[in-house]
Design an enzyme around this catalytic site. Structure first.
Site, short mmCIF file in Angstrom:
data_model
loop_
_atom_site.label_atom_id
_atom_site.label_comp_id
_atom_site.label_asym_id
_atom_site.label_seq_id
_atom_site.Cartn_x
_atom_site.Cartn_y
_atom_site.Cartn_z
N ASN A 71 4.50 -9.56 1.23
CA ASN A 71 5.64 -9.61 2.15
C ASN A 71 5.21 -9.99 3.57
OD1 ASN A 71 4.57 -6.88 1.71
ND2 ASN A 71 5.91 -6.31 3.42
N HIS A 108 2.37 -9.02 -5.87
CA HIS A 108 2.08 -8.18 -4.70
C HIS A 108 2.70 -6.78 -4.79
CE1 HIS A 108 1.17 -6.96 -0.66
NE2 HIS A 108 2.45 -6.75 -0.39
N ASP A 110 -4.22 -6.93 0.52
CA ASP A 110 -3.83 -6.37 1.81
C ASP A 110 -5.01 -6.33 2.79
OD1 ASP A 110 -2.43 -4.99 -0.64
OD2 ASP A 110 -0.95 -4.98 0.94
N HIS A 151 5.06 3.12 -0.52
CA HIS A 151 6.19 2.29 -0.92
C HIS A 151 6.87 2.77 -2.20
CE1 HIS A 151 3.94 -0.62 1.67
NE2 HIS A 151 5.16 -0.80 2.13
N HIS A 205 0.27 -4.05 -1.98
CA HIS A 205 1.41 -3.49 -1.25
C HIS A 205 1.16 -2.06 -0.79
CE1 HIS A 205 5.32 -3.96 0.43
NE2 HIS A 205 5.96 -3.15 -0.38
N ASP A 206 0.91 -1.13 -1.71
CA ASP A 206 0.46 0.19 -1.27
C ASP A 206 -1.03 0.08 -0.99
OD1 ASP A 206 2.66 1.79 -0.97
OD2 ASP A 206 2.72 2.41 -3.07
N TYR A 250 -2.60 -10.57 8.05
CA TYR A 250 -1.77 -9.69 8.88
C TYR A 250 -1.67 -10.27 10.28
CZ TYR A 250 -1.65 -6.09 5.36
OH TYR A 250 -1.39 -5.40 4.21
N ASP A 273 -0.52 -10.03 0.88
CA ASP A 273 -0.73 -9.62 2.27
C ASP A 273 -2.10 -10.12 2.69
OD1 ASP A 273 1.77 -8.56 2.52
OD2 ASP A 273 1.15 -6.51 2.95
#
Ligand SMILES: *[C@@H]1O[C@H](CO)[C@@H](O)[C@H](O)[C@H]1NC(C)=O
Ligand SMILES: *[C@@H]1O[C@H](CO)[C@@H](O)[C@H](O)[C@H]1NC(C)=O
Ligand SMILES: *[C@@H]1O[C@H](CO)[C@@H](O)[C@H](O)[C@H]1NC(C)=O
Length: 373
Positions: free
Chosen positions: A162, A260, A91, A269, A295-296, A127, A124
């Site tokens: 995502n 992910h 991320d 999440h 993800h988190d 971004y 991720d």
């Protein structure tokens, strides 16, 4: 500070040695000799200090919110090289801003100390909406230019998140990106076997968890549209098939699955029930040791009594401090670490042990996880 401090000492030490052994003042009296030597030592000290300052300066050119210089000494007892050493971050792709560069800097310090063999990304990667095409400049701005330090010039193995699907996720798995930065490697499903002794391997199983998350793929979904030629149902089935056959075939001592999305998490999440239902049973049937996800946007370690798998979240590459975790999370018995801020993890492995360290943005170790066989 420890690394550069040590470097500075060594430099001064070296210069002093040189003064001692190589400089002769044959025609001078004893006092002038001593004076000259002292002047030289003093001169070298000043040079050393100036060099150290310049060194600091060149670091702070790097972009970010924190002023650099908050480096924690790396804990030498915890940061120990084993036959395999990797860094894992998730991320992250935000053009170096929002602390991405600070995390990169700590990764480079730890990577240097461990002589990291490669780096894993839990997705991720770019971004806010992945890459637009294989020519998207974000690839350099968020990847090549940010993780520029020498110790990070290793292969980067990535899975898709995502946000990567909000753009053109096919661009990220396109092998032509290799020509722009030879470190980059991303695909929907692949494995990384690594020998840690003549008779023992560690194997990473890299999976794309996006197709499993139902909420993205409803007809009225705002951000996601299934664009790949193979229908989603088929991709899910083939992911599960490939994962389970690769795990069954694998002779690895340590089996680590990387995707992910969370399975279990107390971050914003929370759990992902579809992945718990479809993927976790395959992990448990094949005695997988660790599931590592992003993800988190936090660092998290969960060990439940109903599963032998350790659940590790490394999603702190930039976006963090959301403050939406379950209140009281730190007190839950299955939570070994929940840290809402930025950071990354290192994983070192030998035939008999795996050690994971969780680092914050200053290089401080927040938690470690040791497994042995
Ligand atoms: C950090 O940098 C970003 C981007 O430059 C900026 O928007 C943000 O306000 C900064 N945060 C702090 C705490 O300075
Ligand atoms: C950057 O990290 C510092 C220290 O953890 C934190 O206080 C700050 O809020 C972070 N900035 C951003 C934009 O996340
Ligand atoms: C699973 O493996 C097959 C055979 O190698 C491949 O064609 C397929 O694309 C793989 N599935 C996924 C989701 O990567």
């Amino acid at each position: 500070m420890e690394t550069s401090e040590r470097h500075r000492d060594a430099e001064i030490g070296l210069l002093t040695e040189e003064v001692k052994s190589h400089h002769h003042f044959p025609s001078a009296t004893k006092t002038t000799w001593r004076k000259a030597a002292l002047t030289l030592v003093f001169f070298c000290l000043i040079l050393g200090i100036i060099f150290a300052f310049l060194h600091e300066d060149s670091i702070s050119i790097d972009n970010g919110n924190l002023t650099f210089g908050d480096d924690q000494p790396l804990d030498a007892l915890s940061v120990q090289r084993l036959p395999l050493n990797v860094l894992i971050v998730g991320d992250w792709g935000r053009k170096g801003l929002y602390n991405q560069s600070q995390v990169a800097r700590q990764m480079s310090r730890v990577g240097k100390e461990l002589q990291a063999d490669f780096i894993l990304s839990t997705g991720d990667n770019f971004y806010d909406s992945g890459l637009k095409s294989v020519n998207d400049k974000s690839f350099e701005e968020s990847f090549t230019d940010v993780y520029h330090e020498k110790s990070l010039q290793k292969r980067w193995y990535a899975v898709l998140g995502n946000h990567d699907y909000r753009g053109n996720e096919e661009a990220q798995v396109d092998k032509s990106l290799n020509k722009r930065d030879p470190r980059w490697w991303c695909d929907y499903f692949y494995t990384i076997p690594y020998s840690v002794s003549p008779s023992s391997t560690v194997e990473f199983f890299m999976i794309d968890t996006n197709p499993f998350v139902e909420e993205y793929w409803t007809p009225d979904s705002e951000h996601y549209k299934w664009a790949r030629p193979t229908p989603r149902e088929e991709v899910m089935a083939s992911t599960l098939e490939n994962l389970s056959s690769a795990l069954e075939k694998s002779p690895a001592t340590w089996k680590i699955v990387v995707g992910h999305h969370t399975m279990y998490s107390y971050g914003p999440h929370r759990n992902t029930p579809e992945i718990i239902e479809k993927v976790l049973p395959i992990l448990e049937a094949n005695k997988v040791d660790l599931y590592i996800n992003g993800h988190d946007h936090c660092l998290e370690h969960i060990k439940r009594i109903d599963s032998d798998v350790h659940f590790v979240t490394s999603g702190g590459g930039s976006k963090a401090w959301k403050n939406e975790f379950l209140p009281g999370v730190q007190q839950l018995p299955d939570v070994k670490l929940y840290y809402d801020g930025q950071g990354f993890i290192s994983l070192s492995a030998s035939p008999t042990s795996v050690i994971i360290n969780f680092f914050d943005i200053n290089g401080k170790i927040l938690h470690n996880l040791g497994l042995s066989k």
